[in-house]
Design an enzyme around this catalytic site. Structure first.
Site, PDB file in Angstrom:
ATOM      1  N   LYS A   8       8.140  -2.541   8.243  1.00  0.00           N
ATOM      2  CA  LYS A   8       8.251  -2.523   6.778  1.00  0.00           C
ATOM      3  C   LYS A   8       7.378  -1.415   6.171  1.00  0.00           C
ATOM      4  CE  LYS A   8       5.650  -5.354   4.017  1.00  0.00           C
ATOM      5  NZ  LYS A   8       4.994  -4.815   2.832  1.00  0.00           N
ATOM      6  N   ASN A   9       6.113  -1.366   6.567  1.00  0.00           N
ATOM      7  CA  ASN A   9       5.206  -0.467   5.860  1.00  0.00           C
ATOM      8  C   ASN A   9       5.407   1.002   6.233  1.00  0.00           C
ATOM      9  OD1 ASN A   9       4.257  -2.576   4.381  1.00  0.00           O
ATOM     10  ND2 ASN A   9       2.400  -2.890   5.605  1.00  0.00           N
ATOM     11  N   ARG A  11      10.625 -10.411   1.878  1.00  0.00           N
ATOM     12  CA  ARG A  11      10.199  -9.048   1.582  1.00  0.00           C
ATOM     13  C   ARG A  11       9.890  -8.280   2.868  1.00  0.00           C
ATOM     14  NH1 ARG A  11       5.386  -8.442  -2.203  1.00  0.00           N
ATOM     15  NH2 ARG A  11       6.007  -6.370  -1.592  1.00  0.00           N
ATOM     16  N   ARG A  49       4.814  -3.099  -4.572  1.00  0.00           N
ATOM     17  CA  ARG A  49       3.641  -2.237  -4.471  1.00  0.00           C
ATOM     18  C   ARG A  49       4.008  -0.824  -3.993  1.00  0.00           C
ATOM     19  NH1 ARG A  49      -1.646  -1.265  -5.869  1.00  0.00           N
ATOM     20  NH2 ARG A  49      -2.633  -0.026  -4.277  1.00  0.00           N
ATOM     21  N   ASP A  80      -3.159  -8.032   7.428  1.00  0.00           N
ATOM     22  CA  ASP A  80      -1.804  -8.597   7.324  1.00  0.00           C
ATOM     23  C   ASP A  80      -1.526  -9.638   8.408  1.00  0.00           C
ATOM     24  OD1 ASP A  80      -1.427  -6.952   5.183  1.00  0.00           O
ATOM     25  OD2 ASP A  80      -0.240  -5.464   6.254  1.00  0.00           O
ATOM     26  N   ILE A 103     -10.677  -7.147   2.583  1.00  0.00           N
ATOM     27  CA  ILE A 103      -9.860  -5.975   2.212  1.00  0.00           C
ATOM     28  C   ILE A 103      -9.189  -6.201   0.863  1.00  0.00           C
ATOM     29  CG2 ILE A 103      -7.869  -4.559   2.919  1.00  0.00           C
ATOM     30  CD1 ILE A 103      -9.021  -4.719   5.759  1.00  0.00           C
ATOM     31  N   CYS A 118       2.909  -8.250  -3.702  1.00  0.00           N
ATOM     32  CA  CYS A 118       2.234  -9.520  -3.438  1.00  0.00           C
ATOM     33  C   CYS A 118       0.962  -9.596  -4.270  1.00  0.00           C
ATOM     34  CB  CYS A 118       1.886  -9.632  -1.963  1.00  0.00           C
ATOM     35  SG  CYS A 118       3.300 -10.082  -0.945  1.00  0.00           S
ATOM     36  N   ARG A 166      -5.210  -4.474  -7.427  1.00  0.00           N
ATOM     37  CA  ARG A 166      -4.919  -3.419  -6.443  1.00  0.00           C
ATOM     38  C   ARG A 166      -4.792  -2.084  -7.176  1.00  0.00           C
ATOM     39  NH1 ARG A 166      -0.203  -5.805  -2.641  1.00  0.00           N
ATOM     40  NH2 ARG A 166      -0.728  -4.082  -1.277  1.00  0.00           N
ATOM     41  N   PRO A 167      -5.936  -1.441  -7.439  1.00  0.00           N
ATOM     42  CA  PRO A 167      -5.903  -0.196  -8.226  1.00  0.00           C
ATOM     43  C   PRO A 167      -5.286   0.959  -7.450  1.00  0.00           C
ATOM     44  CG  PRO A 167      -8.138  -0.659  -7.456  1.00  0.00           C
ATOM     45  CD  PRO A 167      -7.291  -1.810  -7.022  1.00  0.00           C
ATOM     46  N   ILE A 168      -4.924   2.044  -8.166  1.00  0.00           N
ATOM     47  CA  ILE A 168      -4.391   3.247  -7.496  1.00  0.00           C
ATOM     48  C   ILE A 168      -5.228   4.478  -7.850  1.00  0.00           C
ATOM     49  CG2 ILE A 168      -2.021   2.383  -7.245  1.00  0.00           C
ATOM     50  CD1 ILE A 168      -1.262   4.208  -9.656  1.00  0.00           C
ATOM     51  N   ASP A 169      -6.513   4.230  -8.174  1.00  0.00           N
ATOM     52  CA  ASP A 169      -7.376   5.348  -8.574  1.00  0.00           C
ATOM     53  C   ASP A 169      -7.469   6.424  -7.486  1.00  0.00           C
ATOM     54  OD1 ASP A 169      -8.833   2.987  -7.405  1.00  0.00           O
ATOM     55  OD2 ASP A 169     -10.412   4.488  -7.215  1.00  0.00           O
TER      56      ASP A 169
END
Ligand code: EPU
Length: 428
Positions: free
Chosen positions: A22-23, A397, A93, A305, A327, A117, A122-125
């Site tokens: 998936k990832n 998912r 995400r 995970d 995490i 999820c 869950r920032p994206i800085d």
């Protein structure tokens, strides 16, 4: 809405074949935007996150067609507007990967702040910092991130934290940037290597993926290819743990054993037999499971995970196991559901103490996210009596045909209609 009804207590036996990762797939499907010719992807998992990625591509004008089962044709040359529809972006995400790929190709990208999820904030800085290092700017407009640049110039990107998504986005945005980009403190997960292999096969110049320094020399064009996505490390690990938890004997095929080493090592510590072959692992457990302590880490450490599934197995070992997972904030949400099944677990922040009693009892439970759902299915398979797992859209998912694959291993698991449980629905 549907739920799984599981009659537990039957050891799993037989063979199961693992689907594409998936990832890796969510990154590689988004990366087709960078390709200047049509390309074909094989071993694409049939899961809802991938269906959303394909919907996003089609909504922007790309051609995405099935070729055979798990193989798809992509032609993204017809994309005109670099804008991901708001509702699609919010549902996943990995929609952030379209920021990197659209910016890399059009120097312009509109993508809503991502959902996915509910694992806490869950920032994206770090993603945005990487884009800015390459000369881009960004603005937040009505819940959407707008990234734009006159042109992208290779640069040094130093990540303050280990970030899988940030590393992937930095690769996507720099693959066609002018000159050399050096990513320091890069994440090393197998899906990052797979993305780099995909891009390199098309003519990109990426070196060092799988280490913490990745060097990318920008190229002008990427050619069309056929590429097979790697097997899913976490799906494989989930079946390994399910085999152990039910005291079964399962051959898990289409895996890369090297990617499973941290899981294999921990299972062996718990008294489980794991035999590694070239492209399969055999997992068998017959006696009592042993306790162990566990701390999740970026690759090659034990993956977050896999934490919920492994912790669930440890409730079946008699004695105390201590689990540390820092995490994400919300990775112990499944614990309250496991308690309904008789588990004795206390959680303090990022640490869970499991006092295993050697058994679980069936109960109605609700999945709060993808891996929580997988953990509750494992609990149901190992428990005495009947377990109903609700909110299985989370599980879908990331796990292709999980009920059919488990039935193939002898599990008594059925999919049945369920009343809508809106009270537990998180952002999908
Ligand atoms: N983080 C930041 N700022 C950023 C990016 C990340 O503070 O800009 C933080 C996160 O909040 C988190 C930590 O850094 O605390 C690690 O996040 P990372 O960026 O590595 O995770 P991700 O890219 O959001 C991917 C997987 C997750 C997996 C993590 C960790 C995909 C689509 N998702 O998420 O997979 O748990 O890496 O390995 O690849 C799953 O498959 O169930 C799943 C959640």
């Amino acid at each position: 809405m549907e739920k799984f009804v599981i009659r537990g207590g039957k050891p799993l036996h037989g063979e199961v074949t693992i689907s594409g990762a998936k990832n890796a797939a969510v990154a590689i499907v988004a990366a087709t935007i960078l390709c200047d010719e049509p390309c074909v992807l094989e071993n694409v998992p049939d899961i809802s996150d991938i269906a959303i990625c394909m919907k996003i591509l089609r909504s922007m004008g790309a051609v995405v067609n099935p070729v055979t089962k798990n193989t798809y044709y992509f032609d993204t040359r017809s994309i005109r507007e670099p804008k991901v529809p708001y509702e699609l972006a919010r549902s996943m995400r990995a929609s952030t990967y379209f920021l990197g790929t659209l910016l890399g190709r059009f120097h312009d990208a509109y993508v809503a702040m991502p959902g996915g999820c509910d694992l806490g904030d869950r920032p994206i800085d770090q993603h945005l910092k990487a884009f800015c290092s390459l000369g881009a700017q960004y603005e937040l407009e009505n819940g959407e991130v707008h990234c734009y640049a006159d042109g992208l110039i290779g640069s040094q990107i130093y990540f303050d934290i280990n970030t899988v998504g940030g590393t992937i986005n930095a690769i996507m945005a720099s693959v066609k940037a002018k000159g050399l980009t050096i990513i320091e403190n890069a994440a090393k997960e197998p899906h990052i290597v797979d993305l780099a292999n995909f891009l390199n096969s098309m003519g990109a110049d990426i070196r060092g993926a799988g280490t913490d320094v990745i060097k990318i020399r920008g190229v002008e064009r990427l050619k069309g290819i056929t590429y097979g996505i790697i097997p899913d490390q976490i799906e494989a690990g989930t079946y390994m743990v399910a085999a152990a938890a039910t005291r079964g004997h399962v051959v898990i095929k289409n895996v890369i054993p090297k990617h499973l080493e941290s899981i294999t090592a921990k299972l062996r510590k718990c008294g489980v037999t794991v035999i590694e072959n070239d492209e399969s692992v055999i997992v068998s457990a017959s006696g009592d499971l042993l306790t162990t302590n566990l701390k999740t880490m970026p690759h090659p450490g034990f993956p977050t995970d896999m934490q919920p599934q492994f912790s669930t197995m440890l409730t079946l070992a008699e004695g105390t196991s201590i689990i540390t997972d820092d995490i994400f904030d919300n990775r112990f949400k499944y614990v309250s559901e496991l308690r309904r099944m008789g588990a004795d677990i206390s959680v303090d922040g990022t640490v869970a103490v499991i006092r295993g009693k050697g058994m679980l009892q069936g109960a109605p439970v609700v999945a709060s996210d993808l891996r929580a759902g997988a953990a509750l299915i494992i609990a149901g398979l190992a428990a005495e009596g009947v377990t109903e797992v609700d909110n299985i859209h989370f599980v879908e998912r990331g796990y292709e045909c999980i009920d059919k694959k488990l039935q193939g291993l002898g599990a008594d698991i059925k999919r049945v209609a369920a009343p809508d449980t809106n009270h537990m629905r998180m952002s999908g």
